[in-house]
Design a protein around this motif. Structure first.
Motif, mmCIF file in Angstrom:
data_model
loop_
_atom_site.group_PDB
_atom_site.id
_atom_site.type_symbol
_atom_site.label_atom_id
_atom_site.label_comp_id
_atom_site.label_asym_id
_atom_site.label_seq_id
_atom_site.Cartn_x
_atom_site.Cartn_y
_atom_site.Cartn_z
ATOM 1 N N LEU A 290 0.835 -1.212 0.000
ATOM 2 C CA LEU A 290 0.000 0.000 0.000
ATOM 3 C C LEU A 290 0.866 1.257 0.000
ATOM 4 C CD1 LEU A 290 -2.751 -1.077 2.586
ATOM 5 C CD2 LEU A 290 -3.085 -0.751 0.134
ATOM 6 N N LEU A 291 1.961 1.185 0.778
ATOM 7 C CA LEU A 291 2.863 2.354 0.837
ATOM 8 C C LEU A 291 3.405 2.672 -0.547
ATOM 9 C CD1 LEU A 291 4.892 1.748 4.106
ATOM 10 C CD2 LEU A 291 3.640 3.825 3.540
ATOM 11 N N SER A 292 3.775 1.617 -1.269
ATOM 12 C CA SER A 292 4.386 1.877 -2.577
ATOM 13 C C SER A 292 3.341 2.388 -3.577
ATOM 14 C CB SER A 292 5.066 0.615 -3.109
ATOM 15 O OG SER A 292 4.077 -0.370 -3.321
ATOM 16 N N GLN A 293 2.049 2.157 -3.265
ATOM 17 C CA GLN A 293 1.004 2.636 -4.180
ATOM 18 C C GLN A 293 0.326 3.907 -3.677
ATOM 19 O OE1 GLN A 293 -1.577 -0.707 -4.136
ATOM 20 N NE2 GLN A 293 -0.201 -2.033 -5.279
ATOM 21 N N LEU A 296 -4.449 3.820 1.070
ATOM 22 C CA LEU A 296 -4.759 3.701 2.499
ATOM 23 C C LEU A 296 -5.240 2.285 2.828
ATOM 24 C CD1 LEU A 296 -6.623 7.054 3.183
ATOM 25 C CD2 LEU A 296 -4.517 6.286 4.267
ATOM 26 N N PRO A 297 -5.048 1.861 4.107
ATOM 27 C CA PRO A 297 -5.456 0.508 4.496
ATOM 28 C C PRO A 297 -6.918 0.209 4.160
ATOM 29 C CG PRO A 297 -4.233 1.531 6.275
ATOM 30 C CD PRO A 297 -4.380 2.563 5.221
ATOM 31 N N ARG A 298 -7.804 1.226 4.362
ATOM 32 C CA ARG A 298 -9.236 0.947 4.180
ATOM 33 C C ARG A 298 -9.580 0.634 2.719
ATOM 34 N NH1 ARG A 298 -10.933 6.974 5.867
ATOM 35 N NH2 ARG A 298 -9.021 6.707 7.038
ATOM 36 N N ASP A 299 -8.638 0.944 1.798
ATOM 37 C CA ASP A 299 -8.925 0.679 0.377
ATOM 38 C C ASP A 299 -8.548 -0.743 -0.042
ATOM 39 O OD1 ASP A 299 -9.640 3.322 0.261
ATOM 40 O OD2 ASP A 299 -7.618 3.978 -0.324
ATOM 41 N N SER A 300 -7.984 -1.528 0.888
ATOM 42 C CA SER A 300 -7.506 -2.857 0.494
ATOM 43 C C SER A 300 -8.396 -3.955 1.084
ATOM 44 C CB SER A 300 -6.071 -3.053 0.972
ATOM 45 O OG SER A 300 -5.743 -4.419 0.955
#
Length: 378
Positions: A290-293, A296-300
């Protein structure tokens, strides 16, 4: 003459043995042993045959031989017949059970028939094994020869299932669903009493050990089988990939009304430290992704599923204790505050490292952050 073997051709040959100084007893004994071995082989052949009345024949033989069960020379024959009867007559089982010596020497196939109607006796047999299992697990966890490369989580699931206790329990259960259910009941009770998560590991290892042996009689009736099998593959890879995540989610969402109790067992399987370790490793890998993209956590959805399984596993004890079988609600702040705070710490770290490498005129006066966000600590 009267008690010899009535073969006319033998009478003239026996004096040869006398000339060699071989006692008649020794000769008769060797014939007896030979005949006994043949008889035992024959029992196995009959039992594995296709004849309609094969078990009738064996029961008849049992009737004739059982009165001599205390004779060491005949005992192996009786035990062989008992072993090959799928249903030993109740009266004979009771006699074996009442006699400690007989009980000790009878085959595990016979013991299973005794155990399935005698939970206390089965408990006495299983209990030392469960104790031994916990002792071994804790020895592995606290052993001094653990390094970064070799730690508690290093052995593969397949290797762990080769442990002595798991193999013994698997052999004791055989294909007997009733005994399997008893062992699971023992594990649930002990987990409740001690809160020791190694019982959860054993719950999963036992099911997968039966799966390795293709014992469909049990695997097909354990509602956790497919879930555990899929999770086992993830533990082996030390990562829950997208495809398996969707499979696991399917099993969790597929728990039908009226069958919520399955959640209790699924939560135990997710409470196994090896499962938790895999889920947490996967969470961390997801966060790095997620960091590289810049997401946010809630989007995964994958990350949310991992957290859902983690929280189901962590709630195992409460669920089994309260007997309220529903998934614990995931604390939203974990997703909206804690994980972003954790990501911001990682970002700070990266920023600081890059900052250090810049030529001095481009450096800003950043000091490395020393405090954690409040949500993080909570």
């Amino acid at each position: 003459m009267e008690n010899g073997i009535l073969l006319p051709t033998l009478q003239s040959a026996l004096p040869f043995l006398d000339l060699h100084g071989t006692p008649r007893l020794e000769f008769h004994q060797s014939v007896f042993d030979e005949l006994r071995d043949k008889l035992m082989e024959q029992v196995a052949v009959i039992a594995e045959g296709k004849e309609e009345d094969r078990y009738g024949k064996l029961e008849e033989l049992l009737e004739k031989s059982f009165p001599l069960v205390k004779m060491p020379s005949i005992q192996p024959v009786v035990m062989q017949v008992l072993k090959h009867l799928p249903k030993v007559p109740e009266k004979k089982l009771k006699m074996v059970m009442a006699d400690k010596e007989l009980y000790k020497v009878c085959a595990v196939e016979v013991k299973r028939q005794i155990w399935q109607d005698n939970q206390a006796l089965f408990g006495d047999e299983v209990s030392p094994l469960l104790k031994q299992y916990i002792v071994e697990k804790e020895a592995a966890l606290f052993s001094s020869d653990i390094s970064i490369l070799h730690n508690f989580f290093s052995p593969t699931p397949k290797t762990r299932r080769q442990g002595e206790v798991v193999l013994k329990l698997t052999q004791m259960i055989g294909k007997n669903v009733k005994l399997y259910d008893m062992v699971l009941q023992f594990l649930r009770t002990l987990f409740l009493r001690t809160r020791n998560v190694h019982y959860c590991t054993l719950r999963a290892e036992l099911l997968m050990s039966l799966h390795d042996l293709d014992i469909s009689e049990i695997c097909s009736v354990d509602p956790c089988h497919k879930f555990t099998w899929c999770l086992d593959a993830c533990i082996r890879e030390k990562f829950v990939d997208g495809k398996r995540a969707r499979e696991l989610q399917g099993f969790l969402d597929g728990v039908k009304k009226g069958q919520e109790q399955v959640l209790g067992d699924l939560s135990m399987i997710l409470c196994d430290p090896f499962a938790c370790n895999t889920l947490v490793l996967s969470v961390i890998r997801n966060i790095q992704e997620l960091l590289s993209q810049d997401a946010l956590p809630r989007d995964s959805p994958d990350l949310l599923l991992l957290l859902r399984m983690l929280s189901l596993g962590q709630g195992a004890w409460d669920m089994i204790d309260s007997q309220v079988f529903k998934e614990p609600r995931l604390d939203l702040e974990v997703v909206t505050r804690f994980l972003p705070a954790m990501m911001s710490v990682v970002v700070d770290d990266h920023t600081f490292t890059v900052e250090q490498k810049l030529p001095s005129e481009e450096k800003s006066s950043l000091t490395y952050p020393t405090t954690l966000p409040d949500a993080f600590t909570r």
